[in-house]
Write a protein that holds these residues in place. Structure first.
Motif, PDB file in Angstrom:
ATOM      1  N   GLY A   3     -52.496  31.014  67.623  1.00  0.00           N
ATOM      2  CA  GLY A   3     -51.268  31.692  67.237  1.00  0.00           C
ATOM      3  C   GLY A   3     -50.512  31.041  66.105  1.00  0.00           C
ATOM      4  O   GLY A   3     -49.330  31.317  65.904  1.00  0.00           O
ATOM      5  N   TYR A   4     -51.171  30.176  65.353  1.00  0.00           N
ATOM      6  CA  TYR A   4     -50.513  29.585  64.194  1.00  0.00           C
ATOM      7  C   TYR A   4     -50.035  30.673  63.243  1.00  0.00           C
ATOM      8  O   TYR A   4     -50.700  31.688  63.064  1.00  0.00           O
ATOM      9  CB  TYR A   4     -51.463  28.686  63.402  1.00  0.00           C
ATOM     10  CG  TYR A   4     -51.861  27.394  64.055  1.00  0.00           C
ATOM     11  CD1 TYR A   4     -50.998  26.689  64.868  1.00  0.00           C
ATOM     12  CD2 TYR A   4     -53.123  26.866  63.839  1.00  0.00           C
ATOM     13  CE1 TYR A   4     -51.371  25.492  65.452  1.00  0.00           C
ATOM     14  CE2 TYR A   4     -53.506  25.660  64.410  1.00  0.00           C
ATOM     15  CZ  TYR A   4     -52.624  24.985  65.213  1.00  0.00           C
ATOM     16  OH  TYR A   4     -52.995  23.804  65.775  1.00  0.00           O
ATOM     17  N   GLN A   5     -48.892  30.429  62.615  1.00  0.00           N
ATOM     18  CA  GLN A   5     -48.433  31.291  61.530  1.00  0.00           C
ATOM     19  C   GLN A   5     -48.564  30.580  60.188  1.00  0.00           C
ATOM     20  O   GLN A   5     -48.808  31.208  59.175  1.00  0.00           O
ATOM     21  CB  GLN A   5     -46.983  31.703  61.767  1.00  0.00           C
ATOM     22  CG  GLN A   5     -46.815  32.661  62.931  1.00  0.00           C
ATOM     23  CD  GLN A   5     -45.351  32.992  63.139  1.00  0.00           C
ATOM     24  OE1 GLN A   5     -44.585  32.155  63.597  1.00  0.00           O
ATOM     25  NE2 GLN A   5     -44.982  34.207  62.787  1.00  0.00           N
ATOM     26  N   TYR A   6     -48.382  29.249  60.209  1.00  0.00           N
ATOM     27  CA  TYR A   6     -48.454  28.447  58.996  1.00  0.00           C
ATOM     28  C   TYR A   6     -49.090  27.111  59.326  1.00  0.00           C
ATOM     29  O   TYR A   6     -48.973  26.608  60.442  1.00  0.00           O
ATOM     30  CB  TYR A   6     -47.051  28.206  58.401  1.00  0.00           C
ATOM     31  CG  TYR A   6     -46.394  29.500  58.017  1.00  0.00           C
ATOM     32  CD1 TYR A   6     -46.681  30.102  56.798  1.00  0.00           C
ATOM     33  CD2 TYR A   6     -45.522  30.148  58.890  1.00  0.00           C
ATOM     34  CE1 TYR A   6     -46.117  31.317  56.462  1.00  0.00           C
ATOM     35  CE2 TYR A   6     -44.954  31.365  58.557  1.00  0.00           C
ATOM     36  CZ  TYR A   6     -45.251  31.942  57.346  1.00  0.00           C
ATOM     37  OH  TYR A   6     -44.706  33.147  57.013  1.00  0.00           O
ATOM     38  N   ASN A  29     -55.880  33.538  60.122  1.00  0.00           N
ATOM     39  CA  ASN A  29     -54.808  34.491  60.413  1.00  0.00           C
ATOM     40  C   ASN A  29     -53.444  33.860  60.169  1.00  0.00           C
ATOM     41  O   ASN A  29     -52.458  34.286  60.753  1.00  0.00           O
ATOM     42  CB  ASN A  29     -54.904  34.973  61.860  1.00  0.00           C
ATOM     43  CG  ASN A  29     -56.143  35.794  62.087  1.00  0.00           C
ATOM     44  OD1 ASN A  29     -56.562  36.547  61.217  1.00  0.00           O
ATOM     45  ND2 ASN A  29     -56.744  35.651  63.246  1.00  0.00           N
ATOM     46  N   PHE A  30     -53.418  32.824  59.347  1.00  0.00           N
ATOM     47  CA  PHE A  30     -52.176  32.136  59.025  1.00  0.00           C
ATOM     48  C   PHE A  30     -52.257  31.657  57.579  1.00  0.00           C
ATOM     49  O   PHE A  30     -53.318  31.646  56.971  1.00  0.00           O
ATOM     50  CB  PHE A  30     -51.924  30.965  59.978  1.00  0.00           C
ATOM     51  CG  PHE A  30     -53.068  29.990  60.069  1.00  0.00           C
ATOM     52  CD1 PHE A  30     -53.163  28.925  59.192  1.00  0.00           C
ATOM     53  CD2 PHE A  30     -54.044  30.150  61.039  1.00  0.00           C
ATOM     54  CE1 PHE A  30     -54.222  28.037  59.268  1.00  0.00           C
ATOM     55  CE2 PHE A  30     -55.109  29.264  61.130  1.00  0.00           C
ATOM     56  CZ  PHE A  30     -55.198  28.203  60.243  1.00  0.00           C
ATOM     57  N   GLU A  31     -51.110  31.280  57.050  1.00  0.00           N
ATOM     58  CA  GLU A  31     -51.009  30.871  55.652  1.00  0.00           C
ATOM     59  C   GLU A  31     -50.919  29.352  55.534  1.00  0.00           C
ATOM     60  O   GLU A  31     -50.280  28.693  56.344  1.00  0.00           O
ATOM     61  CB  GLU A  31     -49.761  31.519  55.041  1.00  0.00           C
ATOM     62  CG  GLU A  31     -49.620  31.308  53.565  1.00  0.00           C
ATOM     63  CD  GLU A  31     -48.429  32.053  52.987  1.00  0.00           C
ATOM     64  OE1 GLU A  31     -48.196  31.900  51.783  1.00  0.00           O
ATOM     65  OE2 GLU A  31     -47.734  32.776  53.722  1.00  0.00           O
ATOM     66  N   THR A  53     -42.224  28.358  52.658  1.00  0.00           N
ATOM     67  CA  THR A  53     -41.914  29.748  52.947  1.00  0.00           C
ATOM     68  C   THR A  53     -40.642  29.779  53.775  1.00  0.00           C
ATOM     69  O   THR A  53     -40.278  28.788  54.408  1.00  0.00           O
ATOM     70  CB  THR A  53     -43.075  30.456  53.686  1.00  0.00           C
ATOM     71  OG1 THR A  53     -42.845  31.857  53.692  1.00  0.00           O
ATOM     72  CG2 THR A  53     -43.221  29.945  55.112  1.00  0.00           C
ATOM     73  N   ILE A  55     -38.919  32.255  56.748  1.00  0.00           N
ATOM     74  CA  ILE A  55     -39.102  33.393  57.640  1.00  0.00           C
ATOM     75  C   ILE A  55     -37.825  33.591  58.445  1.00  0.00           C
ATOM     76  O   ILE A  55     -36.991  32.678  58.539  1.00  0.00           O
ATOM     77  CB  ILE A  55     -40.306  33.189  58.588  1.00  0.00           C
ATOM     78  CG1 ILE A  55     -40.129  31.942  59.464  1.00  0.00           C
ATOM     79  CG2 ILE A  55     -41.601  33.114  57.782  1.00  0.00           C
ATOM     80  CD1 ILE A  55     -41.209  31.759  60.522  1.00  0.00           C
ATOM     81  N   ILE A  57     -36.494  34.736  62.235  1.00  0.00           N
ATOM     82  CA  ILE A  57     -36.801  35.038  63.633  1.00  0.00           C
ATOM     83  C   ILE A  57     -35.480  35.185  64.370  1.00  0.00           C
ATOM     84  O   ILE A  57     -34.672  34.248  64.397  1.00  0.00           O
ATOM     85  CB  ILE A  57     -37.656  33.931  64.289  1.00  0.00           C
ATOM     86  CG1 ILE A  57     -38.998  33.796  63.554  1.00  0.00           C
ATOM     87  CG2 ILE A  57     -37.883  34.235  65.773  1.00  0.00           C
ATOM     88  CD1 ILE A  57     -39.874  32.670  64.065  1.00  0.00           C
TER      89      ILE A  57
END
Length: 170
Positions: A3-6, A29-31, A53, A55, A57
């Protein structure tokens, strides 16, 4: 699957060559973020990552900066701890010096965090130089931090290595 996003680069991301690294980045699936690496597109085999970045939330602005370790080799060039032949077209700066160029971002966010692969002692150096950060999620030294580590008002955390542990910061 985690579930990493970055994420940021570690020194071993370069071990199998730049083409392989770019393929892995394309499949992820992450940057990837990295503020202390410059990619020369006419020589290097992968794209320039963004340094940071921001974001949102639940109405909270979170800025994330990435940093990879880079130390002087025998010729005086700054490189991650990987084979120099894998670094064609890449230029690295000292992580803390690079991060300081982005401290102005503190004014634009509610939470400012660094994803680092520079080692625990360098995370401490970063926290002392840049109290604008709220959290440093670190790696490279494979340090397991079991209790709260706050340096200069900055929470530093690491979860050792190889997904043996998972960290949750609330």
């Amino acid at each position: 699957h985690i579930g990493y996003q970055y994420a940021t680069f570690g020194n071993h991301e370069f071990d199998y060559g730049q083409e392989n690294l770019q393929r892995c980045m394309n499949e992820a699936n992450f940057e990837m973020l990295c503020a202390n690496m410059e990619v020369n597109p006419s020589i290097a085999r992968f794209e320039q990552p963004k340094p940071y970045t921001t974001i949102e939330i639940d109405g909270i602005q979170i800025t994330i900066i990435g940093l990879v370790e880079a130390s002087e080799n025998r010729t005086g060039e700054l490189l991650p701890a990987a084979h120099p032949a894998r670094m064609n077209g890449l230029r690295f700066q000292k992580p803390t010096e690079s991060a300081l160029k982005y401290k102005h971002l503190r004014k634009e966010c509610d939470l400012f965090l660094a994803l680092t692969h520079i080692g625990y002692l360098s995370d401490i150096e970063l926290a002392n130089a840049m109290p604008e950060l709220d959290v440093i999620i670190g790696g490279h030294s494979h340090t397991r931090i079991d209790s709260t580590s706050i340096i200069n008002g900055v929470l530093i955390t690491q979860t050792q290595s190889y997904l043996n542990y998972i960290g949750k910061t609330t």
